[in-house]
Design an enzyme around this catalytic site. Structure first.
Site, PDB file in Angstrom:
ATOM      1  N   HIS A 224       0.832  -1.205   0.000  1.00 49.16           N
ATOM      2  CA  HIS A 224       0.000   0.000   0.000  1.00 49.16           C
ATOM      3  C   HIS A 224       0.868   1.258   0.000  1.00 49.16           C
ATOM      4  O   HIS A 224       2.060   1.218   0.295  1.00 49.16           O
ATOM      5  CB  HIS A 224      -0.927   0.020   1.213  1.00 49.16           C
ATOM      6  CG  HIS A 224      -0.215  -0.007   2.521  1.00 49.16           C
ATOM      7  ND1 HIS A 224       0.429   1.093   3.053  1.00 49.16           N
ATOM      8  CD2 HIS A 224      -0.024  -0.999   3.418  1.00 49.16           C
ATOM      9  CE1 HIS A 224       0.970   0.789   4.199  1.00 49.16           C
ATOM     10  NE2 HIS A 224       0.723  -0.482   4.454  1.00 49.16           N
TER      11      HIS A 224
ATOM     12  N   ASP B 244       4.028  -4.506   4.054  1.00 43.54           N
ATOM     13  CA  ASP B 244       5.480  -4.642   4.019  1.00 43.54           C
ATOM     14  C   ASP B 244       5.956  -5.981   4.572  1.00 43.54           C
ATOM     15  O   ASP B 244       6.841  -6.620   4.003  1.00 43.54           O
ATOM     16  CB  ASP B 244       6.147  -3.489   4.785  1.00 43.54           C
ATOM     17  CG  ASP B 244       5.532  -3.236   6.164  1.00 43.54           C
ATOM     18  OD1 ASP B 244       4.614  -3.977   6.573  1.00 43.54           O
ATOM     19  OD2 ASP B 244       5.973  -2.282   6.836  1.00 43.54           O
TER      20      ASP B 244
END
Length: 461
Positions: free
Chosen positions: A71, A339
């Site tokens: 994102h 992540d």
């Protein structure tokens, strides 16, 4: 989930913000700055991985594209720990009301900017994308369509996305970048739950692994390692900054909050005076703190790295093998995630061979030269792209791009150039000992080790 309706003028405006050629991902090139060394809170940037060209090989044609995309830049997440919006909002208040008492009479006090500072972190916006995060994803979608245009010959494209709101919104902006208003007809969004029900189809790694979560595997060890490093790298900063406060001794959490205010203000308003509080070496040591966290908690210093990332790698391998299946015409594969998931996948692919459970990163010093730098691999809007080429010798070759830079595969031979070009022949890539367990059995290993729940989701990554 509802997809947002945007005006066409907005697309024209954003497209005009990046007019550089997109053939070789030129529009994201930038100069070095400390915001590129803030761990996974870093601004998006291209890492230096050896300088291999990302252009398509002249003797090859692109056959498949696989995108694993984080994102965009965001607000702090909800909560009251030092990284979260609740805590940082309190720090903002303390700086303004004097309970963090700055001594403005000290010459050269670097906190002078607080006199005219306007805080930007708002707990009401916790977890949400920043405006730059939206633009990052829109622009990346635009560039992907331009670079891989020959693969876009379908009516509808599957967009797999972790179901967390900021990930879904990122996938939405990315799709608008690719298709504009047509995205509502061209995009089939598949929402992957961020809990155990996702099973091996997970895009949230640990959250779909009951054993890892319930036994809090790696949690205490990671906490201990970071505590050791914290005592080393934060103490000199506290000593240096303490004289700028009146009858107050800074805590480690105070200093950490200044780092996070730097990172999040950059994400929210593209700059921060808090960043100027630190030297380059202090920023690099903060970066190392993030690398310790990601390395020990399910990363390459953990025995679980190939487990939590292996299911995705297995799914990727099956999609690569499908190129020989004449009944399967899918050429583009999209997955939007976090992540931690991308980092686990890269560990399972063997990207960090210098770090193992037997040879982990040290807790008492920063070695500087090591592979697993979160700033480089998983900044905001970071991505792992896998390309599959068919070349003049009729063989298929695999290549990875990390944030648009070619990752130098060295474990499975060379491409058709017979030189270091980041490419590996498909079967050599899939069967290399570096990733063999993941490419051939990653899903079964994940299910067995995690005691994962069965999933009804059909995903292709």
């Amino acid at each position: 989930m509802k997809l947002y309706n945007f005006s066409l003028w907005l697309f024209a405006l954003m497209a005009g913000l990046a007019s550089a050629s997109v053939t070789d991902f030129e529009s994201f090139k930038d100069t070095f700055n400390i915001q590129e060394h803030m761990g996974s809170l870093s601004i998006y940037h291209e890492p230096y991985l050896g300088g291999l060209s990302s252009r398509f090989p002249e003797s090859c044609e692109i056959r498949q594209l696989h995108v694993l995309q984080r994102h965009g830049s965001r607000n702090p997440t909800a909560g009251d720990s030092v990284t979260n919006a609740g805590y940082l909002s309190q720090v903002q208040d303390r700086l303004l009301n004097g309970s963090l008492p700055i001594n403005y009479t000290v010459p050269g006090n670097p906190f002078q900017f607080i006199k005219s500072w306007i805080p930007v972190i708002d707990t009401n916006n916790a977890d949400k994308l920043s405006s730059s995060g939206r633009l990052e994803l829109f622009e990346m979608g635009r560039e992907i369509l331009s670079r891989y245009s020959t693969l876009f010959d379908s009516d509808v494209y599957e967009i797999n996305t972790a179901a967390q709101n900021r990930v879904v919104e990122s996938a939405t902006w990315y799709s608008y970048g690719m298709f504009g208003e047509e995205m509502k007809n061209k995009s089939n969004f598949i929402y992957v739950p961020e809990d155990e029900s996702a099973g091996s189809a997970t895009l949230s790694d640990f959250k779909a692994c009951p054993v890892f979560n319930e036994k809090r595997i790696d949690h205490e060890k990671t906490k201990h390692i970071r505590s050791q490093w914290e005592k080393i790298f934060l103490a000199p900063i506290r000593t240096r900054l303490n004289p700028y406060f009146l009858n107050y001794s800074l805590t480690n959490d105070d200093v950490r909050s200044f780092f996070y205010l730097c990172a999040f203000e950059v994400a929210l308003k593209d700059g921060s005076d808090f960043c100027s509080l630190f030297t380059s070496s202090e920023i690099i040591n903060f970066e190392y703190d993030y690398d310790l966290k990601f390395s020990f908690h399910g990363g390459p210093a953990s025995k679980w790295s190939s487990i939590v990332g292996g299911a995705y790698v297995n799914n990727l391998a099956e999609s690569l093998r499908s190129v020989n299946n004449e009944t399967n015409n899918q050429k583009t594969f999209f997955a939007f995630t976090h992540d931690t998931h991308i980092f686990a996948v890269e560990a399972a692919l063997g990207f960090f061979p210098d770090i193992t459970p037997e040879t982990p990163l040290p807790a008492t010093k920063n070695p500087y030269t090591y592979s697993a730098k979160t700033s480089s691999f998983v900044p905001f809007a970071g991505n792992l792209i896998t390309e599959l080429f068919q070349c003049q010798d009729q063989k298929y070759y695999v290549r990875h791009l990390v944030n648009q830079q070619v990752f130098p595969l060295t474990d499975c031979g060379y491409g058709p150039s017979h030189s270091s070009d980041g490419m590996c022949e498909l079967s050599a890539y899939l069967n290399s000992p570096v990733r063999f367990n993941s490419t051939n059995n990653g899903t079964n290993i994940f299910n067995a080790a995690c005691k994962a729940q069965p999933t009804n989701l059909t995903v292709h990554y």
